[in-house]
Design an enzyme around this catalytic site. Structure first.
Site, mmCIF file in Angstrom:
data_model
loop_
_atom_site.group_PDB
_atom_site.id
_atom_site.type_symbol
_atom_site.label_atom_id
_atom_site.label_comp_id
_atom_site.label_asym_id
_atom_site.label_seq_id
_atom_site.Cartn_x
_atom_site.Cartn_y
_atom_site.Cartn_z
ATOM 1 N N GLU A 1 0.877 -1.175 0.000
ATOM 2 C CA GLU A 1 0.000 0.000 0.000
ATOM 3 C C GLU A 1 0.907 1.216 0.000
ATOM 4 O O GLU A 1 1.471 1.602 1.027
ATOM 5 C CB GLU A 1 -0.899 -0.009 1.241
ATOM 6 C CG GLU A 1 -1.818 -1.221 1.340
ATOM 7 C CD GLU A 1 -2.942 -1.201 0.332
ATOM 8 O OE1 GLU A 1 -3.055 -0.212 -0.441
ATOM 9 O OE2 GLU A 1 -3.725 -2.171 0.304
ATOM 10 N N CYS B 1 -2.829 8.546 2.636
ATOM 11 C CA CYS B 1 -2.523 8.096 1.274
ATOM 12 C C CYS B 1 -3.692 8.367 0.342
ATOM 13 O O CYS B 1 -3.516 8.461 -0.873
ATOM 14 C CB CYS B 1 -2.147 6.614 1.267
ATOM 15 S SG CYS B 1 -3.285 5.569 2.168
#
Length: 523
Positions: free
Chosen positions: A262, A296
């Site tokens: 990720e 993110c």
């Protein structure tokens, strides 16, 4: 602060950064943990060294051999109890997230709630680790597939979600029959230690080896690189920068292990001429300013139709001016500090590059100081006019900088051909960055919404309509494409990453027919 640390099992002076299921370990040089709120020292942590890493992994491997024998619903019960322990300590653990990372109180507690929700999800999942039954082409044969525990899972987490991302991995891996070794960020080890204390207590009370949830806080040399190269980890889940992810993929892939990555995001919101601008403004504000732009999934780019561009910018500037910046523990604060001085410097560097390339700052961007902003970690959130081709726009600056880029004509499209042509332009801009995590569109036009969600539309792992890029629910698989790494965590069928698939064929007849009608030797 000292009472908070004590309630969470932390020492006010020095804490050990390793846990092997029985003992706390750490012989490295103490590392002071600094709060970004005012630059004060919270406590110190002794990281582990290589020999202690080896011991922790060996214990986790031994615990796996026992844990995998526990029926999955019983494993789910342990995870349910972990969720209850997190409920009991939600305010304290959320306060520690705020203290160590700088999130506002609502977001700190929200992160703990996310762990609670993941534990609930994983508990239910423990009774749904389904395989398939297939029809065999051979008579009196049965084919099916089943899923088995994978092994010891390495979990490397980042500072911005210091505990939630661990739970996405650890809770689901646990019900799958795996054990985990957690390497937290050097910026946020105290939340990891506190969470591990809770998990260990739950395991002991449940009669389970606490090495199911192990901790290995240490340097890249003593923990990070050994974990990537260690064949005892069939899967390493890593959250962080794209640069870090490339290294993880290279080292783990060299030994044919699995990675779940990720990584970076450069998330865009398309605002069409058919958008509800009030709705879009509220979503963009949270997406770009929430967590001080350190998610993110934070909104980095706005792709706005020229016919509504000026009005949207006006609304955004007005909304940004109302954002209260300061101590994240104070009521009414919407944006706290950035995590470090380096993060503040990165904002100034990005804006300097923006101006060099011809861009313009429309609002904010200045560092903040004075009595209300101690420690030097605060900045104004920034809105900037930019063009897609700027190199700085192609990169992710982990900070509250929002680039406004326009597309389309100066009036709302009046025919279907023009509308689709402008949507193709907007989607091309949306996709033409290296990252591919999250994107959204604001529109009340069905064609625009469906074009964005089609296979020719957004290339992100998360694509939304009339909600922002940030704040994903745990029930859906989380992750993205391209430089975001391709991993999927949390909901849907992400559990399959933590298990090994096995296809089984059972012959209950007296003959031995071969598949594809092959005959071999005498019948």
């Amino acid at each position: 602060m000292h009472e908070l640390l004590s309630r969470l099992g932390l020492a006010r002076d020095e804490n050990l950064g390793g846990f092997d299921g029985e003992h706390w370990l750490g012989t490295g040089t103490p590392l002071d943990v600094i709060t970004p709120i005012d630059g004060a020292r919270i406590a110190s942590v002794r990281p582990i060294r290589r020999a202690e890493y080896e011991h922790i992994v060996a214990r986790a491997e031994a615990a796996f051999r026992t844990w995998r024998e526990v029926p999955a619903p019983k494993r789910g019960e342990v995870v349910r109890r972990l969720g209850d322990a997190l409920r009991a300590h939600k305010k304290d653990l959320g306060a520690l997230v705020t203290l160590e990372m700088g999130k506002i109180t609502a977001e700190g507690e929200g992160e703990v709630q996310e762990m609670i929700d993941v534990c609930d999800f994983a508990c239910g999942l423990s009774r749904q680790l389904h395989g398939l039954t297939m029809h065999s082409e051979r008579p009196r044969h049965r084919m099916y597939e089943q899923w088995h525990p994978l092994g010891v899972i390495g979990v490397i987490t980042a500072f911005n979600f210091p505990v939630a991302v661990w739970s996405w991995n650890a809770a689901i891996a646990a019900v799958c029959g795996d054990t985990t070794v957690w390497k937290p960020s050097p910026k946020t080890p105290l939340t990891a230690i506190a969470t591990t204390h809770l998990a260990a207590r739950v395991c002991r009370e449940s009669g389970v080896d606490p090495a199911v949830f192990s901790l290995a806080f240490g340097s890249v040399e003593d923990v990070g690189e050994p974990m990537l190269a260690d064949p005892r980890f069939p899967l390493v889940s890593a959250t962080g920068s794209t640069r870090m992810g490339r290294r993880a993929a290279e080292v783990v892939g060299r030994r044919l292990g699995r990675t779940l990555l990720e990584l970076g995001g450069n998330n865009a919101v398309i605002v069409t001429s058919h958008a509800d601008l009030d709705l879009a403004t509220r979503a963009i504000l949270f997406g770009a300013v929430g967590t001080a732009g350190q998610r993110c999934t934070s909104t980095r780019r706005i792709l706005v139709h020229r016919s509504v561009r000026d009005e949207l910018v006006k609304r955004l500037v007005r909304a940004y001016a109302t954002v209260r910046i300061g101590d994240p523990r104070a009521a009414g604060t919407l944006m706290g500090p950035l995590v470090s001085h380096d993060a503040v410097a990165a904002v100034q560097s990005a804006l300097a590059r923006l101006k060099e390339e011809g861009g313009e700052v429309l609002y904010g961007g200045a560092p903040l100081d004075g009595p209300a902003f101690p420690g030097g970690h605060y900045v104004e959130p920034c809105i900037a006019a930019a063009k897609h081709e700027y190199r700085i726009v192609q990169e992710e600056t982990f900070a509250p900088i929002l680039y406004v880029i326009d597309y389309g004509g100066t009036s709302r499209p009046r025919d279907h051909v023009t509308l689709l042509g402008e949507m193709r332009e907007a989607i091309a801009l949306h996709n033409a960055v290296p990252q591919g995590l999250s994107g959204s569109i604001f529109t009340h036009h069905l064609v625009e919404a469906e074009a964005f969600l089609a296979h020719t539309g957004s290339d992100c792992g998360i694509a939304n309509v009339n909600i922002g890029t940030s704040g994903a629910e745990i029930g859906g698989a989380f992750g993205g494409e391209k430089d975001t790494g391709g991993g999927r965590e949390s909901g849907s069928d992400a559990w399959k990453s933590y298990m090994r698939r096995q296809t089984n064929t059972l012959n209950w007849g007296m003959d031995l027919p071969l598949s594809q009608g092959i005959t071999f030797g005498e019948p």
